[in-house]
Design a protein around this motif. Structure first.
Motif, PDB file in Angstrom:
ATOM      1  N   ASN A  65      37.534 -59.141 116.220  1.00  0.00           N
ATOM      2  CA  ASN A  65      37.570 -60.646 116.176  1.00  0.00           C
ATOM      3  C   ASN A  65      36.628 -61.436 117.323  1.00  0.00           C
ATOM      4  O   ASN A  65      35.494 -61.185 116.874  1.00  0.00           O
ATOM      5  CB  ASN A  65      39.117 -60.917 116.823  1.00  0.00           C
ATOM      6  N   GLU A  66      37.089 -61.968 118.184  1.00  0.00           N
ATOM      7  CA  GLU A  66      36.042 -62.447 119.101  1.00  0.00           C
ATOM      8  C   GLU A  66      35.564 -61.741 120.203  1.00  0.00           C
ATOM      9  O   GLU A  66      34.940 -62.018 121.386  1.00  0.00           O
ATOM     10  CB  GLU A  66      36.723 -63.769 119.610  1.00  0.00           C
ATOM     11  N   LYS A  67      36.088 -60.426 120.436  1.00  0.00           N
ATOM     12  CA  LYS A  67      36.088 -59.608 121.369  1.00  0.00           C
ATOM     13  C   LYS A  67      35.033 -58.415 121.238  1.00  0.00           C
ATOM     14  O   LYS A  67      35.003 -58.019 120.331  1.00  0.00           O
ATOM     15  CB  LYS A  67      37.356 -58.823 121.898  1.00  0.00           C
ATOM     16  N   ARG A  68      33.861 -58.369 122.150  1.00  0.00           N
ATOM     17  CA  ARG A  68      32.985 -57.380 122.155  1.00  0.00           C
ATOM     18  C   ARG A  68      33.723 -56.053 122.309  1.00  0.00           C
ATOM     19  O   ARG A  68      34.246 -55.750 123.452  1.00  0.00           O
ATOM     20  CB  ARG A  68      31.952 -57.797 123.210  1.00  0.00           C
ATOM     21  N   MET A  69      33.398 -55.237 121.658  1.00  0.00           N
ATOM     22  CA  MET A  69      33.926 -53.687 121.812  1.00  0.00           C
ATOM     23  C   MET A  69      33.068 -52.724 122.334  1.00  0.00           C
ATOM     24  O   MET A  69      33.336 -51.966 123.237  1.00  0.00           O
ATOM     25  CB  MET A  69      34.608 -53.284 120.481  1.00  0.00           C
ATOM     26  N   THR A  70      31.734 -53.077 122.069  1.00  0.00           N
ATOM     27  CA  THR A  70      30.631 -51.984 122.557  1.00  0.00           C
ATOM     28  C   THR A  70      29.068 -52.622 122.272  1.00  0.00           C
ATOM     29  O   THR A  70      29.109 -53.587 121.590  1.00  0.00           O
ATOM     30  CB  THR A  70      30.831 -50.622 121.864  1.00  0.00           C
ATOM     31  N   LEU A  71      28.250 -52.169 123.189  1.00  0.00           N
ATOM     32  CA  LEU A  71      26.910 -52.484 122.940  1.00  0.00           C
ATOM     33  C   LEU A  71      26.066 -51.139 122.991  1.00  0.00           C
ATOM     34  O   LEU A  71      26.303 -50.196 123.842  1.00  0.00           O
ATOM     35  CB  LEU A  71      26.547 -53.368 124.085  1.00  0.00           C
TER      36      LEU A  71
END
Length: 327
Positions: A266-272
């Protein structure tokens, strides 16, 4: 003297008649005829003696008792004669009965001889039957032993068959349970949505760098079961509530530059995932996540600002995901 002589003559006649009866030389009709003649002669002699007595009664003084005794002797002689005739008849009857008895005895002896012959024959037959019976008993005993052995073997086979049947029953039960489980899994699989996708970024080579984040649109679709991934927008939309697995790889080929990307739920960054190319020609980064999504949730990737990625026909930069199980 004359009367005494007559008396003696009469006694002699009587004695001779008695001797003739006892001698048994005259039998049957001759005996009866002779007896009648003798009786007439005796009567005649007695009458003669009586007449002589009458003639001489006037001349002699013989006692009247002699006449009475003569009559008694005559009567006794007649009675003895009758008894003798009756005795002869009885003797003849006994002789006839004896002959009949002898004939019956002879017949009985013949029958006994026949019966003895039959008995001897039957004894031989009985002995032969006894011998055959002994042979049959021996064979019967052998057959009974064989039957007992067969029964024992049959019991063993029956026990083994029963054990096998029990095993088969257990296996059938397990098979039925397995079939039920397979049917349930098939039903669950049939009911569970089938969701999986895998796509490459582009065949055009480098993408970026850009000063802001942009959504990476993986346009080369390899798999898109359930059509939950859109190559136009680069966004995966969860068709059902469940647990999903996602994996990606990014590759950079620009020297002295950054390469990196974000993964969003959704709008949440989970990983980079990122790296710096230190003039070694290329760098890459990979990562994977398992996410619980609600129906309608989205997952997508963006390019890290100021960095770039590279892809070509070798599919160096890819994005994949699939449903593990529905909730």
């Amino acid at each position: 003297m004359r009367s005494a002589a007559v008396f003696l003559a009469l006694l002699l006649c009587l004695q001779w008649t008695w001797a003739q009866g006892e001698s048994g030389e005259v039998t049957g009709t001759d005996a009866e005829t002779e007896g009648g003649n003798r009786q007439e002669e005796v009567q005649f002699e007695i009458q003669g003696v009586g007449a002589a007595h009458d003639q001489s009664s006037s001349q002699t003084n013989i006692s009247p008792d002699i006449w009475a005794e003569l009559k008694e002797l005559r009567d006794m002689a007649i009675e003895q004669k009758v008894e003798l005739r009756n005795s002869k008849s009885k003797i003849e009857k006994l002789e006839q009965e004896n002959a009949a008895t002898q004939a019956r005895l002879t017949a009985s002896e013949s029958k006994n001889a026949v019966l003895e012959a039959k008995m001897s024959f039957y004894e031989g037959v009985v002995k032969e039957l006894q011998r055959e019976n002994m042979v049959l008993e021996t064979r019967m005993s052998s057959s009974e032993n064989e039957v007992a052995e067969l029964k024992r073997e049959n019991a063993d086979l029956l026990a083994r068959v029963t054990a096998n049947e029990n095993k088969i029953t257990v296996l059938e039960t397990r098979m039925s349970s397995s079939e039920n489980e397979v049917a349930e899994l098939k039903r669950e699989n049939a009911d569970r949505p089938k969701v999986a996708f895998s796509a490459g970024l582009t065949d055009a080579g480098p993408v970026g760098p850009f000063n802001t984040e942009i959504t990476l649109k993986f346009s080369k679709v390899f798999t898109n079961i359930g059509q939950a991934y859109s190559p136009t927008t680069g966004i995966f939309t969860a068709p059902v509530r469940g647990v999903y697995y996602f994996r990606f790889t990014v590759w950079g080929g620009r020297p002295s530059a950054w390469m990196g990307a974000y993964l969003y739920h959704n709008e949440k960054r989970m990983t980079l995932s990122y790296d710096y190319n230190d003039e070694q020609a290329y760098v890459s980064a990979s990562n994977a996540l398992i996410l619980q999504l609600e129906k309608g949730d989205v997952v997508y990737m963006t390019l890290y600002p100021g960095s770039g990625v590279f892809d070509d026909s070798f599919n160096r930069t890819i994005f994949s995901g699939f449903l593990l199980f529905a909730l």
